[in-house]
Design an enzyme around this catalytic site. Structure first.
Site, PDB file in Angstrom:
ATOM      1  N   ARG A 195      12.867   5.733  -7.480  1.00 51.03           N
ATOM      2  CA  ARG A 195      11.773   4.790  -7.789  1.00 51.03           C
ATOM      3  C   ARG A 195      11.143   4.238  -6.515  1.00 51.03           C
ATOM      4  NH1 ARG A 195      14.362   0.418 -11.354  1.00 51.03           N
ATOM      5  NH2 ARG A 195      15.987   0.821  -9.819  1.00 51.03           N
ATOM      6  N   ASN A 232      13.328   3.332 -14.522  1.00 49.42           N
ATOM      7  CA  ASN A 232      14.460   4.108 -15.021  1.00 49.42           C
ATOM      8  C   ASN A 232      14.513   3.982 -16.537  1.00 49.42           C
ATOM      9  OD1 ASN A 232      15.430   4.952 -12.522  1.00 49.42           O
ATOM     10  ND2 ASN A 232      16.916   3.306 -12.352  1.00 49.42           N
TER      11      ASN A 232
END
Length: 102
Positions: free
Chosen positions: A27, A45
């Site tokens: 990320r 996520n």
């Protein structure tokens, strides 16, 4: 008056990345890469071990980001596949920046 040929085409696309993409700074690297390309959107996520998000911005930069998501990723990630959906031209971006959603 600006000619339409000079206007940049903006694009939006959703993505879901499968593989070893959690716990490997995927990320953070996605956000950093998107910011370098002056793209906006978000990344998050999922509970099923994937990473999802939206990327918006200039069409050519979105296309290079799609390549990054599908085959580059963060240094420690292992991407099995990336699924893109809802790809479309947009009149303007819907986000002010690129963020990591918790």
């Amino acid at each position: 008056m600006m000619s339409t040929s000079l206007a940049k085409t903006l694009k939006s696309v959703r993505f879901e990345v499968f593989g070893r993409v959690q716990g490997v700074f995927f990320r953070k690297n996605t956000r950093d890469t998107a910011q370098k390309k002056q793209l906006v959107g978000w990344v998050q996520n999922t509970s099923r071990g994937t990473v999802v998000g939206v990327v918006q911005g200039e069409e050519s930069q979105v296309d290079t980001m799609k390549h990054w998501l599908a085959s580059v990723g963060s240094p420690r990630s292992k991407i099995d596949r990336c699924v893109f959906s809802r790809e479309k031209s947009i009149p303007k971006t819907e986000y002010a920046a690129f963020s990591i959603k918790k």
